[in-house]
Each structure stands twice: as C-alpha cells, then as structure tokens.
Design a protein around this motif. Structure first.
Motif, PDB file in Angstrom:
ATOM      1  N   ARG A  40      20.610 -23.624 -35.456  1.00 25.57           N
ATOM      2  CA  ARG A  40      20.035 -23.478 -36.797  1.00 25.57           C
ATOM      3  C   ARG A  40      20.594 -22.256 -37.522  1.00 25.57           C
ATOM      4  N   ALA A  41      20.875 -21.203 -36.777  1.00 24.69           N
ATOM      5  CA  ALA A  41      21.400 -19.990 -37.399  1.00 24.69           C
ATOM      6  C   ALA A  41      22.745 -20.249 -38.067  1.00 24.69           C
ATOM      7  N   TRP A  42      23.532 -21.153 -37.501  1.00 27.71           N
ATOM      8  CA  TRP A  42      24.867 -21.461 -38.034  1.00 27.71           C
ATOM      9  C   TRP A  42      24.873 -22.681 -38.943  1.00 27.71           C
ATOM     10  N   CYS A  43      23.985 -23.628 -38.700  1.00 26.98           N
ATOM     11  CA  CYS A  43      24.036 -24.905 -39.426  1.00 26.98           C
ATOM     12  C   CYS A  43      22.704 -25.270 -40.068  1.00 26.98           C
ATOM     13  N   GLY A  44      21.864 -24.299 -40.327  1.00 26.51           N
ATOM     14  CA  GLY A  44      20.532 -24.580 -40.848  1.00 26.51           C
ATOM     15  C   GLY A  44      20.464 -24.679 -42.356  1.00 26.51           C
ATOM     16  N   THR A  45      21.590 -24.517 -43.043  1.00 32.05           N
ATOM     17  CA  THR A  45      21.621 -24.623 -44.498  1.00 32.05           C
ATOM     18  C   THR A  45      22.502 -25.806 -44.888  1.00 32.05           C
ATOM     19  N   GLU A  46      22.700 -25.989 -46.184  1.00 34.90           N
ATOM     20  CA  GLU A  46      23.473 -27.149 -46.641  1.00 34.90           C
ATOM     21  C   GLU A  46      24.895 -27.138 -46.089  1.00 34.90           C
ATOM     22  N   GLU A  47      25.480 -25.975 -45.993  1.00 30.53           N
ATOM     23  CA  GLU A  47      26.824 -25.834 -45.452  1.00 30.53           C
ATOM     24  C   GLU A  47      26.787 -24.869 -44.271  1.00 30.53           C
ATOM     25  N   PRO A  48      27.565 -25.112 -43.218  1.00 34.57           N
ATOM     26  CA  PRO A  48      27.626 -24.138 -42.117  1.00 34.57           C
ATOM     27  C   PRO A  48      28.015 -22.760 -42.645  1.00 34.57           C
ATOM     28  N   ALA A  49      27.400 -21.731 -42.078  1.00 32.09           N
ATOM     29  CA  ALA A  49      27.660 -20.367 -42.542  1.00 32.09           C
ATOM     30  C   ALA A  49      27.459 -19.381 -41.401  1.00 32.09           C
ATOM     31  N   VAL A  50      28.184 -18.267 -41.457  1.00 28.41           N
ATOM     32  CA  VAL A  50      28.008 -17.197 -40.480  1.00 28.41           C
ATOM     33  C   VAL A  50      26.618 -16.596 -40.677  1.00 28.41           C
ATOM     34  N   PRO A  51      25.806 -16.472 -39.647  1.00 34.76           N
ATOM     35  CA  PRO A  51      24.480 -15.857 -39.810  1.00 34.76           C
ATOM     36  C   PRO A  51      24.590 -14.459 -40.410  1.00 34.76           C
ATOM     37  N   ALA A  52      23.667 -14.133 -41.292  1.00 35.55           N
ATOM     38  CA  ALA A  52      23.708 -12.842 -41.977  1.00 35.55           C
ATOM     39  C   ALA A  52      23.678 -11.688 -40.991  1.00 35.55           C
ATOM     40  N   GLU A  53      22.932 -11.846 -39.895  1.00 31.31           N
ATOM     41  CA  GLU A  53      22.838 -10.751 -38.933  1.00 31.31           C
ATOM     42  C   GLU A  53      24.173 -10.486 -38.241  1.00 31.31           C
ATOM     43  N   LEU A  54      24.997 -11.537 -38.059  1.00 29.58           N
ATOM     44  CA  LEU A  54      26.316 -11.329 -37.465  1.00 29.58           C
ATOM     45  C   LEU A  54      27.260 -10.678 -38.472  1.00 29.58           C
ATOM     46  N   THR A  55      27.188 -11.096 -39.717  1.00 29.06           N
ATOM     47  CA  THR A  55      27.986 -10.446 -40.763  1.00 29.06           C
ATOM     48  C   THR A  55      27.653  -8.964 -40.847  1.00 29.06           C
ATOM     49  N   ASP A  56      26.361  -8.640 -40.814  1.00 34.56           N
ATOM     50  CA  ASP A  56      25.931  -7.237 -40.868  1.00 34.56           C
ATOM     51  C   ASP A  56      26.391  -6.474 -39.633  1.00 34.56           C
ATOM     52  N   LEU A  57      26.347  -7.136 -38.471  1.00 40.19           N
ATOM     53  CA  LEU A  57      26.785  -6.483 -37.236  1.00 40.19           C
ATOM     54  C   LEU A  57      28.261  -6.115 -37.316  1.00 40.19           C
ATOM     55  N   LEU A  58      29.096  -7.037 -37.733  1.00 40.24           N
ATOM     56  CA  LEU A  58      30.526  -6.755 -37.842  1.00 40.24           C
ATOM     57  C   LEU A  58      30.793  -5.665 -38.873  1.00 40.24           C
ATOM     58  N   ALA A  59      29.990  -5.637 -39.936  1.00 38.41           N
ATOM     59  CA  ALA A  59      30.165  -4.629 -40.981  1.00 38.41           C
ATOM     60  C   ALA A  59      29.714  -3.236 -40.540  1.00 38.41           C
ATOM     61  N   SER A  60      28.990  -3.169 -39.401  1.00 37.74           N
ATOM     62  CA  SER A  60      28.406  -1.894 -38.975  1.00 37.74           C
ATOM     63  C   SER A  60      29.414  -0.945 -38.339  1.00 37.74           C
ATOM     64  N   HIS A  61      30.631  -1.437 -38.069  1.00 40.84           N
ATOM     65  CA  HIS A  61      31.627  -0.564 -37.428  1.00 40.84           C
ATOM     66  C   HIS A  61      32.992  -0.775 -38.084  1.00 40.84           C
ATOM     67  N   PRO A  62      33.734   0.316 -38.305  1.00 42.36           N
ATOM     68  CA  PRO A  62      35.032   0.177 -38.985  1.00 42.36           C
ATOM     69  C   PRO A  62      36.035  -0.698 -38.254  1.00 42.36           C
ATOM     70  N   ASP A  63      35.913  -0.824 -36.936  1.00 39.40           N
ATOM     71  CA  ASP A  63      36.850  -1.664 -36.191  1.00 39.40           C
ATOM     72  C   ASP A  63      36.701  -3.150 -36.493  1.00 39.40           C
ATOM     73  N   THR A  64      35.529  -3.541 -37.021  1.00 41.99           N
ATOM     74  CA  THR A  64      35.282  -4.959 -37.300  1.00 41.99           C
ATOM     75  C   THR A  64      34.843  -5.225 -38.735  1.00 41.99           C
ATOM     76  N   ALA A  65      34.590  -4.176 -39.515  1.00 43.23           N
ATOM     77  CA  ALA A  65      34.168  -4.366 -40.906  1.00 43.23           C
ATOM     78  C   ALA A  65      35.237  -5.147 -41.664  1.00 43.23           C
ATOM     79  N   GLY A  66      34.797  -6.161 -42.383  1.00 42.22           N
ATOM     80  CA  GLY A  66      35.731  -6.988 -43.135  1.00 42.22           C
ATOM     81  C   GLY A  66      36.273  -8.167 -42.368  1.00 42.22           C
ATOM     82  N   ALA A  67      35.891  -8.325 -41.109  1.00 43.97           N
ATOM     83  CA  ALA A  67      36.350  -9.469 -40.318  1.00 43.97           C
ATOM     84  C   ALA A  67      35.783 -10.767 -40.912  1.00 43.97           C
ATOM     85  N   VAL A  68      36.626 -11.784 -40.984  1.00 43.57           N
ATOM     86  CA  VAL A  68      36.233 -13.076 -41.550  1.00 43.57           C
ATOM     87  C   VAL A  68      36.322 -14.133 -40.452  1.00 43.57           C
ATOM     88  N   VAL A  69      35.170 -14.675 -40.066  1.00 43.13           N
ATOM     89  CA  VAL A  69      35.128 -15.683 -39.007  1.00 43.13           C
ATOM     90  C   VAL A  69      35.768 -16.968 -39.516  1.00 43.13           C
TER      91      VAL A  69
END
Length: 245
Positions: A40-69
């Motif tokens: 549900r976290a990945w496919c619970g909306t009309e279109e599949p999307a990266v969960p917001a918490e994972l986007t925020d996690l990647l953004a929390s460190h410069p080594d992964t900030a801006g990573a696009v799944v």
C-alpha cells in the motif's frame, strides 16, 4: 519509476500480491501487517509512487539527497554467499539515480515483527541438526557473515551471538545487490509501520535490537539511530563474502 518482478509490471496492490506475494501467501497478507502495508505504501494511490518517508530519508543525508528511484523489485531473492539453498529475500530491492552514481536500496518492511531470532538461537537449532546427522551449511554461513560485516567487538557492544540474524543477512543482501548492479552506494532501510494491529512494546524491542546491531557495526561510534535518518559511510571488513566494499 517502474515496479516489477520477473518482467511483469506492478501498478496496484492487487498486482503486487499476484506478481510478488509474500512467502507466507494469504496468511501473511493481512491488514495492519508489514506485507500488505508495504504494498500500500508504494501502490496505494492512483499511480505507484515512492513513499514520502523514503523520499525524506534519502533527503536526510548528502550522500543520497536528490536520489531518484527508477526501478523497484519486490520480494527480490539475492545470493549473499556460495552455499546452496535459500537466498536472502529482500522485501524490496530498488535502484536510484544520483549525481554521484547509482544507489542500491534494500528495504526490510516491518510492522512489529522481530528481526528473526538472535544468532545464538539460530546456532543452537543448527547444532541440533548436526547432532541429528543432518547436513547444514548454516554454521559456516553465520561465520562468514560475521567475518564479512562485523569489526572486532568494542567495549559495551554486543557479541555477534546476541545480534538478530535478519539484520546480518539484510545488510549482506544490500551489499551484494549493490555490487551486482555496480552501484556506488548500498543503503539498507528498515521501513516500519505503526498500525492498529501493532504493539508499541514490540516496536521498542526492535529499536533496541537495531541500535545494538548499529553499535557493533560501528565499533560503538553510533549507538542509536533516529527515525527518518541515515547513518552513512559505514565500512565493513568485506571478506570472505565481498572483495571490496
């Protein structure tokens, strides 16, 4: 972003179960538990999307900030050693593009389920198998995992027998997946779900187990991890499982 398994695309929660069901099948596909909540976290909306918490996690460190799944692989079997038998099964393996190079993610979804048994309990069961004249590579597998991932014990850190087995195999899977895909970085993520069917005491026990693993992994330099944050640039011995990490 494309979610798929075996070349079959996944766009809905129903697709997820049809294409990449959990190992336990319908018995594991339960409201409020990790398998269904992860889908549900990945496919619970009309279109599949990266969960917001994972986007925020990647953004929390410069080594992964801006990573696009770009590629998401549910129920991904990953070989972590040369022994025959069952592979490490990641709830999700994913690849993300980053300005510095490819990032490989391994995600372990948890409601309040434990990280498997402590290593000493796994070893006890393996000794019973050996005593019953049953062949097993399990003891050698654990020895290789410990040698490849863990530094020598530092003061006030756990012996590896007290660590949870799934954290060792999960980290090894993250590294193996990164190497197989020539990724610059390997990221091991615990995606925790809090629902009306989870127990806060079990969440707290998992947090203690994760902190103990992290303390041993970093020789005591990092003893806890905050929710939604990455601990980056951890080095591991590598051999005998990995030549370079």
């Amino acid at each position: 972003m494309r979610i798929e398994k075996g070349g079959r695309e996944i766009r809905t929660v129903d697709d997820w179960f049809d294409v990449a069901p959990p190992k336990g099948g319908r018995e594991q596909w339960v409201e409020g538990r990790s398998a269904l909540e992860c889908a549900r976290a990945w496919c619970g909306t009309e279109e599949p999307a990266v969960p917001a918490e994972l986007t925020d996690l990647l953004a929390s460190h410069p080594d992964t900030a801006g990573a696009v799944v770009r590629s998401v692989l549910p129920e991904r079997a990953i070989r972590i050693d040369d022994f025959p038998g069952e592979r490490r099964n990641a709830d999700i393996a994913a690849l993300a593009d980053h300005p510095t190079g490819l990032v490989a993610l391994n995600i372990e979804a948890k409601a309040d389920e434990p990280f498997d048994q402590p290593v000493h309990e796994v070893l006890t069961a393996l000794i019973r198998q050996i005593a019953a004249d049953e062949h097993t590579n399990g003891v050698a597998r654990i020895q290789q995992l410990a040698a490849a991932l863990l530094p020598a014990p530092a003061p006030d850190t756990s012996c590896h027998g007290d660590l949870r087995y799934q954290l060792l195999t999960g980290l090894a899977g993250a590294i193996a997946f990164a190497i197989a895909n020539k990724a610059k970085k390997a990221v091991f993520v615990i995606h925790e779900f809090v629902t009306n069917r989870t127990d806060d005491r079990k969440h707290e026990a998992n947090a203690r187990d994760l902190d103990a693993f992290l303390a041993r992994l970093t020789s005591g330099e990092v003893r806890s991890i905050a929710t939604g944050r990455l601990v980056a640039s951890i080095s591991v011995p590598g051999r005998p499982l990995f030549e370079s990490v």
